[in-house]
Write a protein that holds these residues in place. Structure first.
Motif, mmCIF file in Angstrom:
data_model
loop_
_atom_site.group_PDB
_atom_site.id
_atom_site.type_symbol
_atom_site.label_atom_id
_atom_site.label_comp_id
_atom_site.label_asym_id
_atom_site.label_seq_id
_atom_site.Cartn_x
_atom_site.Cartn_y
_atom_site.Cartn_z
ATOM 1 N N GLY A 26 0.819 -1.208 0.000
ATOM 2 C CA GLY A 26 0.000 0.000 0.000
ATOM 3 C C GLY A 26 0.846 1.248 0.000
ATOM 4 O O GLY A 26 0.571 2.215 -0.723
ATOM 5 N N ALA A 27 1.914 1.240 0.806
ATOM 6 C CA ALA A 27 2.816 2.398 0.846
ATOM 7 C C ALA A 27 3.533 2.561 -0.497
ATOM 8 O O ALA A 27 3.776 3.676 -0.948
ATOM 9 N N GLU A 84 2.376 1.758 -3.497
ATOM 10 C CA GLU A 84 1.458 2.340 -4.465
ATOM 11 C C GLU A 84 1.294 3.838 -4.264
ATOM 12 O O GLU A 84 1.016 4.575 -5.217
ATOM 13 N N ASN A 85 1.477 4.294 -3.038
ATOM 14 C CA ASN A 85 1.372 5.731 -2.766
ATOM 15 C C ASN A 85 2.591 6.504 -3.231
ATOM 16 O O ASN A 85 2.548 7.731 -3.342
ATOM 17 N N VAL A 86 3.673 5.769 -3.499
ATOM 18 C CA VAL A 86 4.924 6.426 -3.908
ATOM 19 C C VAL A 86 5.183 6.225 -5.408
ATOM 20 O O VAL A 86 5.406 7.180 -6.143
ATOM 21 N N HIS A 97 3.887 3.803 -8.885
ATOM 22 C CA HIS A 97 3.005 2.810 -9.498
ATOM 23 C C HIS A 97 3.803 2.017 -10.532
ATOM 24 O O HIS A 97 4.485 2.586 -11.391
ATOM 25 N N GLN A 104 4.088 8.989 -7.773
ATOM 26 C CA GLN A 104 2.786 9.387 -7.251
ATOM 27 C C GLN A 104 2.891 10.546 -6.261
ATOM 28 O O GLN A 104 1.883 10.918 -5.648
ATOM 29 N N VAL A 105 4.078 11.129 -6.130
ATOM 30 C CA VAL A 105 4.295 12.183 -5.126
ATOM 31 C C VAL A 105 4.653 13.492 -5.811
ATOM 32 O O VAL A 105 5.110 13.507 -6.955
#
Length: 293
Positions: free
Chosen positions: A13-14, A16-18, A20, A45-46
């Motif tokens: 999950g972490a 995917e937040n950073v 993809h 993603q950031v």
């Protein structure tokens, strides 16, 4: 075991937040003497932070990664090529191999010794240097499960270029697009049906077709009889023409005789004169008062 699964889920999950990852299970279609290439896209993603990435493999003798380290700028993407090295002979059991790739990412620290100009240029040396400053607990990672399929077991490719590409053994490493050949087709040849098969399900249509064939046959016979009559008439005309030619030739010959005749005939007046002269000559030779001969 539950704690490990929860930790792995949290890490994913972490991740995917950073970053993809476009492909979680890269597919390699392989054949002897040819290298196979799969392209994976890493998308940031950031905002406002540069991301470091690194790609590893469990079988470095079998795969080559280009680039294996680098930077991903805010909201940007980087393409990574996973290359199956060409070999003269494919090893047995290759399709069941449990090869893996691991993608690691980390945020570039604000106080990093790698300046922004190096990060902007995406220099490999700068990226390797930056990775030395990253703490293990700051690294996020995800494993990619590899699927390998022999080209002999793959059906014909659809029209258009394919993502999975290949290059001959010994060629320069680089992305290649394989387009289907001009003669390649995936469709089965259509079955050619006979007239009986096409009309077998419809008796009326078959009967109508048979009637039409019978009518055409009768018309053909009539035309044949007419042709025979025309040939007889033509022969008669030819015979008449030949007879007229013979008769004309005979008339011409008779005319020539009549024309030439007067040239050899004696005129009547001349004949009478000649006859009188002959009689007078005979009278002169007869003795008067004497006995006859």
């Amino acid at each position: 075991g539950v704690e490990v699964e929860e930790h792995v889920g949290a890490v994913k999950g972490a991740m995917e937040n950073v970053v993809h990852i476009s492909k979680k299970e890269p597919l390699f279609v392989v054949e002897a003497g040819v290298e196979s290439v799969e392209t994976v896209v890493l998308e940031s993603q950031v905002k406002g932070e540069v991301i470091l990435f690194k790609v590893k493999t469990t079988s470095p003798q079998r795969y080559y990664v280009r680039p294996n380290v680098g930077f991903i700028h805010p909201r940007q993407t980087e393409k990574v090529e996973l290359i199956f090295n060409a070999v003269k002979e494919l090893p047995s059991g290759l399709e069941t191999a449990k090869d893996r790739f691991q993608v690691q990412v980390a945020r570039l620290p604000a106080g990093s010794s790698v300046d922004q100009s190096d990060a902007t240029q995406s220099g490999l040396e700068a990226a390797r240097k930056a990775w030395k400053e990253i703490e293990p607990e700051d690294v996020l990672s995800e494993k990619l499960k590899v699927k390998i399929v022999s080209k002999q077991n793959v059906p014909a490719a659809p029209s258009g270029p394919t993502v999975n590409s290949s290059a001959k053994l010994g060629s320069d490493r680089g992305p290649h697009v394989v387009a289907p050949s001009a003669g390649t087709t995936t469709s089965n040849p259509a079955k050619v049906m006979t007239v009986t098969e096409a009309l077998g399900a419809d008796p009326d249509a078959r009967r109508k077709t048979q009637d039409e064939l019978s009518q055409l046959r009768r018309e053909l016979e009539d035309l044949n009889e007419e042709l025979i009559k025309q040939e007889a008439i033509l022969r008669e005309l030819q015979n008449r023409t030949q007879g007229d030619k013979k008769e004309g030739s005979m008339k011409l010959a008779t005319h020539e005789v009549d024309v030439k005749g007067p040239d050899v005939k004696i005129p009547l007046e001349q004949a009478i004169v000649m006859l009188l002269a002959a009689l007078m000559s005979i009278a002169l030779f007869i003795p008067s008062g004497g006995d006859s001969w």
